[in-house]
Structures are given as C-alpha cells and as structure tokens.
Design an enzyme around this catalytic site. Structure first.
Site, PDB file in Angstrom:
ATOM      1  N   GLY A 158      -4.445  -6.079  -1.688  1.00  0.00           N
ATOM      2  CA  GLY A 158      -5.811  -6.203  -2.210  1.00  0.00           C
ATOM      3  C   GLY A 158      -6.764  -6.540  -1.087  1.00  0.00           C
ATOM      4  N   ASN A 159      -7.934  -7.038  -1.440  1.00  0.00           N
ATOM      5  CA  ASN A 159      -8.887  -7.479  -0.408  1.00  0.00           C
ATOM      6  C   ASN A 159      -9.761  -8.580  -0.987  1.00  0.00           C
ATOM      7  OD1 ASN A 159     -11.400  -6.204  -1.563  1.00  0.00           O
ATOM      8  ND2 ASN A 159     -10.103  -4.388  -1.335  1.00  0.00           N
ATOM      9  N   TYR A 160     -10.709  -9.064  -0.175  1.00  0.00           N
ATOM     10  CA  TYR A 160     -11.466 -10.264  -0.538  1.00  0.00           C
ATOM     11  C   TYR A 160     -12.674 -10.019  -1.436  1.00  0.00           C
ATOM     12  CZ  TYR A 160      -8.799 -12.388   3.263  1.00  0.00           C
ATOM     13  OH  TYR A 160      -7.801 -12.844   4.071  1.00  0.00           O
ATOM     14  N   ALA A 171     -14.635  -2.305  -3.223  1.00  0.00           N
ATOM     15  CA  ALA A 171     -13.828  -2.251  -2.003  1.00  0.00           C
ATOM     16  C   ALA A 171     -12.474  -1.679  -2.413  1.00  0.00           C
ATOM     17  CB  ALA A 171     -13.691  -3.636  -1.398  1.00  0.00           C
TER      18      ALA A 171
END
Ligand code: PMT
Length: 398
Positions: free
Chosen positions: A208-210, A276
C-alpha cells in the site's frame, strides 16, 4: 455574498467564544443580519451585552424572558435563517447536537433549523482526538452539517495540538464562499478517485502507500458544495466526505478501482484522479498467512497494475475533462508533463514530496497546475480544502 442573509450565530462555552465577536463583526460588515443564540455557559466567556451591541439584536439564550413570560421561538428562528454557524462548538454542544439533547436554546434552534449548518469545533487536543468527538462529528457530517476543521496551535491548556477554533476570517470565508459558489457546478457530474490501493500479499498483508484520502475527499466536498453531483471511488481510508450529497464507492485494489471508475466514467463531465494507485501488485495472493521461516525470505513476484487514468484517457469523449495528479520526488516538471501527455489528461496537479507540508497525510498541500494547452500556475502552501478550491476553480476555467 452575505448581504441581506439571515445568519444564526450559535456560541457555546469555550475560551474561543471571545473570537465570536470578531466573526459577528465580519458578518455585520458584510451586510448580513445576525441573531446570536448562546448556551448558558457561553455567557460565562463573553457577555450578551457585547454581542447584542455588535449585532443590533438582543441575544437569545433562555427559552423565555422570566419577568414577562415572552416565549423565544426556536422554530421561527430556525425558519428565519439562511445559515446557522456554531462557533465555538464545544465537545458538549457537538455531542448534544449529534444526539438531539435539546436542553438549551442553541440545541432546540439547531434541531429546528432548515438552513445549512456550519460547525467550528474548539476544544483541547485530547478532547478533539477522543473517539467520542470523532463519532459525534461524523454524525453531524452525516446530517449534512459542514465541519470547519479546527486548526493546530497553542491551546487554552498551553498544550499544542489540533483543537483551536478556526480563525474568524476563515470561518467567514467558508460562509461567503458557500453563498457565492453554491450553484457554480449545478447540473455537472464529477468522479474523484481518492486514497491508496491495497494489493494483497496474503490474508494479512498488503502493498500500500501513505495516502489518507484527505486531498481527494476535499476535492469531492468542494465540488459538491458548488452544486455538482459527486461520486468518490475510494481506496481504504478512515475519513468520510463532509458534504451529504457525495456518494462513496469503496474499493481495495487497483483492479477494483479501475472497474468502479469504468462504470462511473461514461456519466460524468469530469474525472479527477487523486488516488495513489499502486503501480504493481503481487502476481498472486497466498491463500493462507505466509509463515516466518528460518530459511530464505519469500520472493514476491509483482505484476503491473492497470493505469486507471490512462484507461479513462483512452475513452474520453468530446467535452469530458480528465484531471490527473503527479506525486513526485525529483524531476517534477518533466515527470508531470510526461504523465499529462501519456494519459491524455486536460490538466495535471503536481505535488512534490520535496515541499514541506505537501503530499501524503498532511492537512496542507502545495501544488502547481499544468494544463494541456501549456499554462502553468504555482500555488502557495494551503489547507487541502483551499487547494481543492483552487483545483475546482481551474477545472471551471477549462
Ligand atoms: O490522500 P492524501 O494523504 O491527502 O495525499 C494526497 C496525494 C499525495 C495522494 C495526492 O495529492 C496525489 O498526489 N495523488 C496522486 C498520487 C499518485 O499516485 O501519483 P502518480 O504520479 O504515481 O500517478 C499519476 C496519476 O496517474 C495520478 O492521477 C494517479 O491517480 C494515476 N494513476 C497512477 C497509477 C495507476 N496505476 N493508475 C492511475 O490512475
């Protein structure tokens, strides 16, 4: 835009009540008619005399005037108002509003109000962060109220954190913008993607990402507040839209996001790709949890995810607008231009992780907008809601 507007200014008992006098002055100077309604504890922090002198109207606080028996009709007040603003809104007042605890004039007026309601919370950082307050604010959002997020800074307790009531000028601006912009996008449909995507490795892990979704949800709220019908296709986030009319389609992976976007895209006038999206996903998701072994760590093979913006760019019909984002760490301009062209975008919003306060997670962002016809506009660091307003303004200019 506030000239002639009827505004109820609700004041509850917090130290920020002293700022309500400035807010009231701004409304009056703009030509609005203001009726102040205070909770009993609000009067401990600022006197009704000050407020009635500024508004030119007696302050309402009790259900009736004791010596004459005159009844103050919260129902009439609720019908009179074009907008109701509660500033400051303490944790207690927010809880009463959320749960209909009608034990003072401010709450009965709130329950009777037919007009849009704006809530400016003010409290200590721990009270603001408490799950009860979060739940109550989410309830108010679900009733269609607009929450004017508190700022971070030094609080009455001398602690530093989020909970300071937003400055009167900014609260005033929210109202002014609301009245001047509420029909700008009437009849238009928008799709916004927001948040991260999660690409499963096994039942307990993912890539995943932030991304928190804050930027995308702010864009959706801003467009809805200007009259657009908005759908957010959202990856996993902990936030909800503030605007009641925004529809949310929840997805997890890039492939699910693509499917939801392809379903929505044909019926929208514009799509803003703020999510994102993970560029790669594990080739396969293990059926059970991958165990830690003493031997070599597992190798995870990745495959390319679909490029959602590009896929929509290929299907874009005449008149439809497609807006992308570029999140960069270096060669910002070149990378943004490459994405603008290769994805057939009409506009790209560049944010760089090299700028302090920009990008993931923060309540602020710093952007530069590039349009396909070669225009470039750089903006200062602003709150994500203000950035959203700049983006929507630019889309309208397109
Ligand atoms: O959610 P927040 O915490 O508020 O943070 C906001 C943000 C930093 C996520 C946001 O401002 C932002 O920059 N979003 C785009 C992030 C990104 O993935 O950028 P990119 O440069 O990798 O992608 C370029 C564009 O293509 C983006 O519009 C992206 O949505 C889209 N894309 C990317 C990959 C992919 N497989 N499909 C896509 O549609």
């Amino acid at each position: 835009m506030l000239k002639g507007k009827h505004i109820i200014l609700g004041i509850s008992g917090g130290i920020a009540a002293y700022k309500s006098a400035s807010l009231l002055r701004l409304f009056i100077k703009a030509g609005a008619e203001v009726q102040v309604v205070m909770t009993p504890s609000g009067k401990e922090f600022i006197t009704p005399v000050t407020l009635s002198a500024l508004s030119g109207k007696p302050v309402v606080s009790e259900f009736f005037t004791a010596n004459t028996g005159e009844w103050h009709s919260h129902v009439d007040l609720g019908l009179w108002a074009d907008a109701m603003v509660i500033a400051p809104a303490t944790a207690s007042t927010i809880a009463k509003m959320a749960n209909g605890v009608a034990d003072n004039m401010l709450i009965t007026t709130y329950l009777s109000a037919k007009a849009p309601v704006f809530v400016a919370p003010a409290m200590d950082l721990d009270m603001f962060a408490h799950p009860t307050t979060t739940r109550n604010l989410n309830l108010l959002r679900s009733y269609g109220n607009t929450i004017i997020e508190p700022a971070s800074g030094e609080l009455a307790s001398h602690l530093v954190g989020k909970g300071r009531m937003e400055e009167p000028e900014n609260i005033f601006k929210v109202l002014d913008d609301f009245f001047s912009r509420r029909d700008e996008l009437k009849g238009k449909n928008l799709l916004v993607t927001a948040g991260p995507t999660y690409e499963k490795i096994d039942p307990v892990r993912f890539i995943g990402n932030y991304s928190t979704g804050k930027m995308g949800y702010a864009i959706a709220d801003e467009a809805a507040s200007r009259g657009a019908e908005v759908v957010i296709v959202s990856g996993p986030v902990d936030i909800a839209p503030s605007h009641p009319s925004v529809k949310v389609v929840k997805v997890e992976s890039a492939r699910e996001m693509l499917a939801a976007c392809e379903e929505e895209f044909p019926s929208v006038d514009c799509a803003v790709m703020c999510a994102a999206v993970a560029d790669y996903a594990p080739a396969e998701c293990a059926e059970s949890k991958i165990k830690r072994e003493d031997s070599e760590p597992p190798v995870i093979h990745l495959v390319k995810n679909p490029d959602i913006a590009k896929a929509l760019g290929q299907k874009k019909r005449d008149g439809q607008k497609l807006i992308g984002f570029a999140l960069e760490t270096d060669h910002e301009f070149d990378n943004a231009m490459k994405k603008l062209r290769s994805k057939n975008l009409d506009m790209i919003v560049l944010n760089s992780l090299r700028d302090k306060g920009a990008g993931f997670g923060t309540d602020t962002n710093k952007i530069t907008i590039f349009t396909a016809d070669g225009k470039e506009t750089a903006f200062a660091l602003k709150s994500k809601r203000e950035v959203a307003a700049d983006i929507i303004d630019s889309i309208i200019n397109l």
